[in-house]
Structure formats: structure tokens, C-alpha cells
Write a protein that holds these residues in place. Sequence first.
Motif, PDB file in Angstrom:
ATOM      1  N   ALA A 221       0.825  -1.207   0.000  1.00  0.00           N
ATOM      2  CA  ALA A 221       0.000   0.000   0.000  1.00  0.00           C
ATOM      3  C   ALA A 221       0.861   1.259   0.000  1.00  0.00           C
ATOM      4  N   GLY A 224      -1.127   7.152  -1.427  1.00  0.00           N
ATOM      5  CA  GLY A 224      -1.982   7.655  -2.498  1.00  0.00           C
ATOM      6  C   GLY A 224      -2.213   6.689  -3.635  1.00  0.00           C
ATOM      7  N   THR A 226      -3.214   2.754  -5.546  1.00  0.00           N
ATOM      8  CA  THR A 226      -4.448   1.996  -5.769  1.00  0.00           C
ATOM      9  C   THR A 226      -4.790   1.108  -4.573  1.00  0.00           C
ATOM     10  N   THR A 227      -3.780   0.465  -3.989  1.00  0.00           N
ATOM     11  CA  THR A 227      -4.039  -0.502  -2.920  1.00  0.00           C
ATOM     12  C   THR A 227      -4.647   0.149  -1.690  1.00  0.00           C
ATOM     13  N   ILE A 228      -4.143   1.320  -1.283  1.00  0.00           N
ATOM     14  CA  ILE A 228      -4.673   1.956  -0.083  1.00  0.00           C
ATOM     15  C   ILE A 228      -6.125   2.380  -0.280  1.00  0.00           C
ATOM     16  N   HIS A 229      -6.483   2.734  -1.502  1.00  0.00           N
ATOM     17  CA  HIS A 229      -7.882   3.046  -1.781  1.00  0.00           C
ATOM     18  C   HIS A 229      -8.744   1.787  -1.689  1.00  0.00           C
ATOM     19  N   GLY A 230      -8.201   0.669  -2.186  1.00  0.00           N
ATOM     20  CA  GLY A 230      -8.939  -0.595  -2.046  1.00  0.00           C
ATOM     21  C   GLY A 230      -9.086  -1.011  -0.599  1.00  0.00           C
ATOM     22  N   HIS A 232      -9.174   0.965   1.988  1.00  0.00           N
ATOM     23  CA  HIS A 232     -10.162   1.843   2.607  1.00  0.00           C
ATOM     24  C   HIS A 232     -11.577   1.339   2.332  1.00  0.00           C
ATOM     25  N   ALA A 233     -11.811   0.875   1.106  1.00  0.00           N
ATOM     26  CA  ALA A 233     -13.136   0.351   0.756  1.00  0.00           C
ATOM     27  C   ALA A 233     -13.461  -0.905   1.571  1.00  0.00           C
TER      28      ALA A 233
END
Length: 261
Positions: A221, A224, A226-230, A232-233
Motif C-alpha cells: 500500500a 496515495g 491503488t491498494t490503499i484506496h482498495g 479503505h473500501a
Amino acid sequence: MKLAFLGLGKMGRSILKGALDRGFLRPGEVGVVGRTPERAQELAQAFGIRPLSLEELPQAERVLLAVQPRDFPHLAPEIAFPGVGYLSIMAGVSTALLARRLDTRRVVRAMPNVAASIGESSTALTALKEAREAGDLDFARALFATVGDVYEIPEHLFDPFTAMSASAPAYLALVAEALADAGVKMGMPRVLALRLAAEALAATGELLKARHPAQVKDEVASPGGTTIHGLHALEARALRAAFYEAVEAATRRGHELGEVE
């Protein structure tokens, strides 16, 4: 005869195959009791072992109980023989209950998982003092080592172990299926999505043998990205809480299964 199987379902067959393939047991040292004489004969022929009736169980040094917990109460009086050691893979059934029903304290309790079929099980073991002294625990440790890793743990941890380790392949298979479905939603061909999900879980499992889960997560992650956004979801959907509840529910069910009388 070194070991007789009472019941030979998927798990029993995996254990038997591991023991035979790795030379821990020879076919002539093993017997099986089926639901019917015909079923016993069918299973015996499939593995080259001996078909047995309930009355012939005392011919074995030890008996592996691979039946459903709900069937144990009515079977116990028919299979309680002095001089025989018992190994149980019945979920939730305690050593105290086994000893009382079988009228012996030579009992070992084991909990493998479905990965025994590929030699990758994690198996928990515990035993009463008399089973340790008779060599039953040593036998069980060697037997289950033919299908994976073995952990001797206190009995009060058996239901959580079952809920976490023995049930984990089902939980993680659901994760893999969901991950693949998500890939399909984004346009990935299903065959490729399923393969990628399986490979991701397998590779992550290898990483987790050497690193803490948080370390693996943090390495993937990036700030900023892609993984950290995933992640968070997933956190927004209470993924951790869902696993807490799954393990708690399965542990409670293990307690309930152990209440058979």
C-alpha cells in the motif's frame, strides 16, 4: 493391525492416503468399518486395506473415529473396547466426553483441515495422560505429520483452532471467489480472474510465513496508490469485523457440537 478407521469420508481418506503414501502405514496394517458391510468392502478394495465389522475393531491397536459428532452417542456403546486406543477427528467432542462414552482414557483428540488432501494441513492435537503413556499421542503425531504440520495445544483452544484453522480454507475460498468476481466485473475473463485470485492467495501465504501481515500490507500500500484506496473500501465494509464474527460463530458451534450426550 495398527489402525482401524471408523468411517472413511473425505478427511479420513486424506489421512489414510498420506499415511500410506509416506510409508507410515502399510495396507495390511489398516482396516476400515463402513456404514454397511458393502461400503466397508468397497472402501477396503479402493485402498487395499481390510474391511471390518464393528465387532472386529479390537483387532486394531487403535481406532480413528471419523464419523459425524451427532452419530457418536449411539455408536459409542458398540465401539467401546478395552485395550484399544482412540483417535478422534470429530469437531467439538472433548476428550472428557470421549473417555466417558468409550469407558477408557486412552483418547487423543485431533483437528486437521481440508488441506490434508495435499499434505498441507495444520492439525491440532491433545491427549489424556493415559494416551500419552500408552504411546497414542506419539502415534497420532506421526500419523498427522504425514498430511502436514502438527500442533499440540491445550484443549480449551480446540474450538477456536477449529473455527480459525480448520474452517479457514472455506473462508479464504470465499475471499478468492469474491476477488475473482470483482475482477470479472471490471472486465477480466473469469478463468484468468480465478487463476489470479488463487495465485495471489498462495503467494501471500508464503509471504506471511516470514513476515507480519501488517508488513506485507504496508509494503503493497504505497501513499496515495491503488491498494490503499482498495483497503479503505474494505475497511468501510467492516472486513475485519466480519472475520471476528465468523470465527466467533464457528467457535460457538464447536461448543454446541461438544454438548452431545
